[in-house]
Write a protein that holds these residues in place. Structure first.
Motif, PDB file in Angstrom:
ATOM      1  N   UNK A   1      -6.918 -22.394 -60.223  1.00 23.22           N
ATOM      2  CA  UNK A   1      -8.232 -21.417 -60.705  1.00 23.22           C
ATOM      3  C   UNK A   1      -8.072 -20.944 -62.050  1.00 23.22           C
ATOM      4  N   UNK A   2      -6.671 -20.632 -62.216  1.00 25.36           N
ATOM      5  CA  UNK A   2      -6.362 -20.364 -63.776  1.00 25.36           C
ATOM      6  C   UNK A   2      -6.708 -21.326 -64.906  1.00 25.36           C
ATOM      7  N   UNK A   3      -6.174 -22.623 -64.221  1.00 22.02           N
ATOM      8  CA  UNK A   3      -6.866 -23.464 -65.162  1.00 22.02           C
ATOM      9  C   UNK A   3      -8.233 -23.749 -65.371  1.00 22.02           C
ATOM     10  N   UNK A   4      -8.970 -23.697 -64.257  1.00 28.75           N
ATOM     11  CA  UNK A   4     -10.650 -23.860 -64.415  1.00 28.75           C
ATOM     12  C   UNK A   4     -11.106 -22.691 -65.210  1.00 28.75           C
ATOM     13  N   UNK A   5     -10.415 -21.491 -65.154  1.00 27.55           N
ATOM     14  CA  UNK A   5     -10.939 -20.436 -65.815  1.00 27.55           C
ATOM     15  C   UNK A   5     -10.991 -20.851 -67.246  1.00 27.55           C
ATOM     16  N   UNK A   6      -9.630 -21.088 -67.757  1.00 25.82           N
ATOM     17  CA  UNK A   6      -9.377 -21.491 -69.233  1.00 25.82           C
ATOM     18  C   UNK A   6     -10.409 -22.742 -69.538  1.00 25.82           C
ATOM     19  N   UNK A   7     -10.390 -23.658 -68.578  1.00 25.16           N
ATOM     20  CA  UNK A   7     -11.111 -25.186 -69.142  1.00 25.16           C
ATOM     21  C   UNK A   7     -12.658 -24.841 -69.152  1.00 25.16           C
ATOM     22  N   UNK A   8     -13.135 -23.735 -68.401  1.00 21.97           N
ATOM     23  CA  UNK A   8     -14.607 -23.292 -68.287  1.00 21.97           C
ATOM     24  C   UNK A   8     -15.045 -23.237 -69.752  1.00 21.97           C
ATOM     25  N   UNK A   9     -14.112 -23.119 -70.847  1.00 22.72           N
ATOM     26  CA  UNK A   9     -14.443 -22.636 -72.126  1.00 22.72           C
ATOM     27  C   UNK A   9     -15.087 -24.231 -72.667  1.00 22.72           C
ATOM     28  N   UNK A  10     -14.830 -25.283 -72.119  1.00 17.49           N
ATOM     29  CA  UNK A  10     -15.236 -26.432 -72.526  1.00 17.49           C
ATOM     30  C   UNK A  10     -16.760 -26.755 -72.436  1.00 17.49           C
ATOM     31  N   UNK A  11     -17.364 -25.946 -71.970  1.00 20.01           N
ATOM     32  CA  UNK A  11     -18.889 -26.051 -71.618  1.00 20.01           C
ATOM     33  C   UNK A  11     -19.545 -25.826 -73.068  1.00 20.01           C
ATOM     34  N   UNK A  12     -18.858 -25.061 -73.817  1.00 21.76           N
ATOM     35  CA  UNK A  12     -19.278 -24.831 -75.277  1.00 21.76           C
ATOM     36  C   UNK A  12     -19.704 -26.263 -75.881  1.00 21.76           C
ATOM     37  N   UNK A  13     -19.057 -27.128 -75.451  1.00 17.16           N
ATOM     38  CA  UNK A  13     -19.231 -28.415 -76.179  1.00 17.16           C
ATOM     39  C   UNK A  13     -20.453 -28.971 -75.718  1.00 17.16           C
ATOM     40  N   UNK A  14     -21.187 -28.633 -74.554  1.00 20.86           N
ATOM     41  CA  UNK A  14     -22.459 -29.162 -74.244  1.00 20.86           C
ATOM     42  C   UNK A  14     -23.341 -27.948 -74.408  1.00 20.86           C
ATOM     43  N   UNK A  15     -23.065 -27.068 -75.092  1.00 22.78           N
ATOM     44  CA  UNK A  15     -23.939 -26.198 -75.630  1.00 22.78           C
ATOM     45  C   UNK A  15     -24.290 -24.729 -74.798  1.00 22.78           C
ATOM     46  N   UNK A  16     -23.548 -24.540 -73.736  1.00 22.10           N
ATOM     47  CA  UNK A  16     -23.591 -23.342 -73.117  1.00 22.10           C
ATOM     48  C   UNK A  16     -22.956 -22.081 -73.779  1.00 22.10           C
TER      49      UNK A  16
END
Lengths: 363, 404
Positions: free
Chosen positions: A293-308
């Motif tokens: 969950x911690x990993x996913x919480x940090x990795x969610x920041x990658x959605x900026x690459x697809x413009x969210x």
């Protein structure tokens, strides 16, 4: 001090007790440690002074960008000025209480869930209810709330929702994949292994790209799904593969005798899993799940690459304002602090859980 | 097909082996059911797959997007700032893809080496008897691990872009210049003796391995240890140095110098590359530090004490007793950190370093061939993951405990 102690037992030398003893033992035990200590002290004093000067003493906490440009220190005013965009993205300004309330509700639910004694069905229903309330708050359209489309969702609530819904929805999928990987049916096993290894072998970005550019091609003419939902599906697929591996670890840790005993009782496969195996396996899996969950919480920041506009993207975009562009560092520190608070809290909690669950086993 | 009854035997299968179990209906037979379930699963997946593929083909046809890999031969027309092989915008998409792939491999390989070194230092520092050093190391690990890598990359990139412009470059060492344009450093002009030195270096490594094996065997037979440090240094570095001296010790560095608006000469790396490398190394090192710490802690205290009782020095204990045992615990989780680093290098797209994903994404945007583009990206990462995993599994097996 009694007289016996005073007479027969001599006290340890002063250099080995108290503050001096501690210092000698932990900082100055030999010449190498002395050198290290002085080096570290030098770094801490010089770096710490520069940091305190910049972040506190010379900093501008309130004011305009002109005040900030005059000062030599940090400009925390940028956080105050841009707080709405940083935290909630493009969500309408006058409706700011809604994402704020959704975030607060999420945090409260999370805090309540940390109580081990409350785990159970009511908590699960509580989570579902919170998500529904959060969805209603964010989306609007009922109870006199103005509707807000998902394109305008952003900031911290988006980060929290993407990661937590991602992990919760991925859990059943991961469970099935883990059971599939341990199945004796060769085709089921091969399919599970293929999915798990494929997803674990590629970066999240490529999965998100797939979700953003390939999913629209998969759907029939005229049907479109929202960008946010596509990213969410990508995150769920990604998390499921990692959860599957964690659950597999838990299943492997259940002694063989438990499987055999369940068979001997004549329980069907699903019954033996549900009643005997999974309750034992999942208990072991809880700490690694928090890690995922911690990993996913940090990795969610990658959605900026697809413009969210998740928290990171919202912060990054907020400093595109030419007046405030010079103060990107402060903005990023703010975002880092928010991420750090959540992740640090969860990682400490996972360590606590590990101790708690281990205590139950070692009794 | 599903008649494998070892392990967790299916209830039906177990019954048939017994004396005379009452024969149930055929649809209650676990083996029959297994076959049916699998056929059903395959049919469902084929059905979904057919539906998706037909939709995709229809969509592609409707949008006039070509399929297949023919586009790889077409001119890419995209500029790529950093390339290890020659590349111009007139090169083909295939070549652009190759450039991106090499950049990914390049940054990952350097990152893995540096992250291992930094991670080991930090991991050992966390266990240091020096309280201050241990605290500093744990603050580093906690802070770095709990902040998203992408954010850290932005910060590193921001720091590098905030450096002075090229005219006022920082020069921490003579000949090395750090500015907004990146890092410039001197390199040696090519000289024929370099090739010879390289060959001798490889030869030296091979000879060292041979001598080390011989020394081990002699120790096993006679008990006399063979001190390896001197011969190893002599073989690995001495041989190339002798060749260099014989060639007349040519030393002709190509030092970068400010000419006009930019540096001339020397070699350089871009701020994007430096930011990506710094971010990947510091981030992964924090995780590797944790695995190193766990590995050293996993060695029982008795091992240290026994080695001290035998009279070994602390460094020898660490090298001969503790590290070989700790490595067994360290290697598997470190493997997944190496894989993570390689996959995380894809975040380069966030700071415009032309790695595989950024090049692939531009390719997809220009040609519209998303399916092929993403398949190619995924194929490379899968191959890299499998290669790293295979190598580390081989290494893990080599150092694993040999049990009778």
């Amino acid at each position: 001090m009694t007289d016996i102690a005073a007479g027969s037992v001599s006290r340890p030398p002063a250099a080995q007790t108290g503050v001096v003893g501690w210092l000698r033992q932990n900082l100055f035990s030999n010449w190498f440690n002395c050198a290290l200590t002085f080096l570290a002290l030098y770094v801490i004093v010089v770096g710490g002074k520069a940091l305190v000067d910049w972040a506190l003493l010379d900093a501008t906490f309130v004011g305009t960008f002109e005040d900030c440009r005059k000062g030599t220190g940090a400009c925390w005013a940028v956080v105050a000025e841009k707080r709405h965009f940083m935290l909630f993205g493009t969500y309408p300004y006058e409706e700011a209480w809604r994402p704020a309330a959704a975030t607060a509700l999420f945090i409260v639910t999370l805090l309540v869930s940390t109580r081990r004694s409350l785990w159970g069905r009511p908590l699960m229903i509580g989570w579902i209810a919170s998500f529904i309330v959060m969805g209603v708050l964010m989306r609007g359209g009922v109870l006199g709330l103005t509707p807000v489309t998902t394109e305008n969702w952003g900031g911290l609530p988006l980060t929290l929702m993407l990661s937590s819904i991602g992990i919760i929805a991925a859990f059943p999928l991961g469970l099935v994949l883990a059971l599939g990987r341990r199945s004796t049916m060769p085709i089921i096993k091969a399919l599970s292994v293929a999915f798990i290894e494929l997803v674990r072998g590629v970066p999240l970005i490529s999965v998100l790209f797939m979700a953003s550019v390939m999913f629209p091609l998969f759907l029939p003419e005229g049907v479109t799904i929202d960008k946010l939902l596509r990213a969410q599906v990508g995150i769920i697929m990604f998390a499921a593969a990692y959860i599957a591996e964690a659950v597999r670890g838990g299943l492997q840790a259940v002694p063989k005798g438990q499987f055999e005993a369940a068979d001997a009782l004549g329980l069907s496969y699903w019954k033996s899993m549900r009643l005997i195996i999974l309750p034992q396996a999942l208990r072991i899996v809880i700490p690694p799940l928090v890690g995922i969950f911690i990993g996913m919480f940090k990795d969610t920041s990658l959605v900026l690459i697809i413009g969210l506009y998740d928290l990171l993207n919202a912060v990054r975009t907020s400093i595109n304002d030419p007046n405030w562009r010079a103060f990107g560092t402060e903005a990023y520190i703010f975002a880092a602090a928010v991420f750090f608070v959540f992740c640090y809290f969860m990682s400490k909690y996972s360590q606590y859980l590990e101790r708690l669950l281990a205590a139950g086993r070692n009794r | 097909m599903a008649a494998r009854t070892e392990g967790r035997a299916a209830p039906g299968g177990a019954a048939t082996g017994a004396v005379s179990a009452p024969k149930g209906a055929w649809w209650n037979d676990a083996n029959v059911r297994a076959v049916l379930y699998q056929i059903l699963t395959v049919l469902v997946i084929l059905g979904i797959g057919w539906y998706l593929v037909s939709n995709t083909l229809a969509n592609l046809a409707q949008r006039n997007i070509a399929t297949g890999f023919g586009f790889l031969d077409r001119e890419a027309g995209m500029p790529i700032g950093e390339h290890l092989i020659s590349y111009t915008p007139a090169s083909s998409y295939g070549r652009a893809y190759l450039v991106g792939m090499l950049n990914t491999i390049f940054v990952s390989a350097i990152g893995i080496v540096l992250a291992t070194i930094l991670g080991t230092i930090v991991g050992v520092a966390r266990l240091s008897s020096n309280w201050l050093i241990a605290k500093l190391a744990s603050v580093y690990v906690e802070v770095i691990r709990n902040i998203p890598l992408l954010l850290q990359l932005f910060v590193w990139y921001g720091v590098l872009l905030a450096l002075p412009p090229a005219r006022q470059s920082l020069s921490p060492l003579p000949g090395i210049f750090l500015s907004q344009r990146g890092l410039y450093f001197p390199v040696l002009y090519e000289h024929p003796v370099h090739a010879v030195m390289l060959i001798l270096l490889v030869l030296g490594v091979v000879l060292t391995v041979v001598v080390h094996r011989w020394g081990k065997r002699r120790q096993a037979l006679t008990g006399k240890p063979f001190p390896m440090l001197g011969p190893a240094l002599g073989l690995i570095f001495g041989l190339p140095l002798i060749a260099w001296a014989i060639a007349g010790a040519p030393f002709d560095p190509n030092v970068p110098a400010m000419k006009g608006f930019n540096f001339q000469g020397g070699a350089s790396v871009t701020p994007e590359f430096v930011a990506l490398l710094l971010g990947l190394v510091t981030y992964t090192a924090a995780f590797i530090a944790e695995t190193v710490r766990a590995g050293i802690l996993a060695v029982p205290r008795g091992q240290w004490e026994a080695a001290r009782a035998v009279g070994m020095s602390e460094t020898r204990i660490l090298r001969l007793i503790v590290l070989p045992q700790a490595l067994r615990v360290i290697v598997p989780p470190t493997t997944s950190q190496y894989l993570n680093l390689t996959k995380n290098s894809s975040l380069a797209v966030g700071i415009a370093y032309p790695d595989l994903v950024s090049v692939g994404y531009t390719m997809i945007n220009q040609t519209g061939q998303a399916v092929e583009g993403i398949a190619m990206i995924m194929a490379v990462y899968l191959t890299l993951s499998l290669l790293i995993a295979a190598f580390m599994n081989w290494y893990n097996k080599r150092i694993a405990l040999k049990e009778r």
